[in-house]
Write a protein that holds these residues in place. Sequence first.
Motif: not given
Length: 201
Positions: A127-137
Amino acid sequence: VPYLWWHGTFSQTETFCLGGQRHKSRLPDDWGEALLRRWPKSGLALLTVAKERGDLQMFEAAMEQEPFNLRFALEYLEFLRNSGRYGQVVEVASAFREVMLCVRRRRLLARIELAAIIAQLAESLYYTVQAASEAAVRSLKQGGGGKELFAEAVQASRIARSFVLEALSMDGDSPLALELEEAIEMRAKAANPKDLPPELL
């Protein structure tokens, strides 16, 4: 017995017992603060107030009091993820894994139990991968860099996958680890580098 406190019963002969626990929703709104005032070293009190205040140091203090408590660790990881501290999620998850490996070496955990714990840590990282990826975008769209966030997502992804594989090596039938393995593989197959913002390439 306060919520989440370790407790148990032991009977040497046939015993009939009646008991119960009060649900948190029935407690006063300030029950955590009251508990902390009375027992300032209570892991439960520290965790409860840490969540209410969003206090990083109190989360760390709660973990010091309850270093083997998986629920505490998962709630701490959730707090870090929700506050955008993605790198710290990886650090805390990795540290808790090391603690659990030590517990296993002391023969206080079965392999299947350790596999379940590591799988839950992997889920938090997923879930952290998802959150960090969305934050990067989002950061890129708002004119920010995004590269550091993307790097944290990649790091979390690598550790998550290693945890999944480790859990499966201990328990090949772990439902959560198998589910995560499938989800990771599906995402990897669906990923297309062309979909990434050029700033990240």
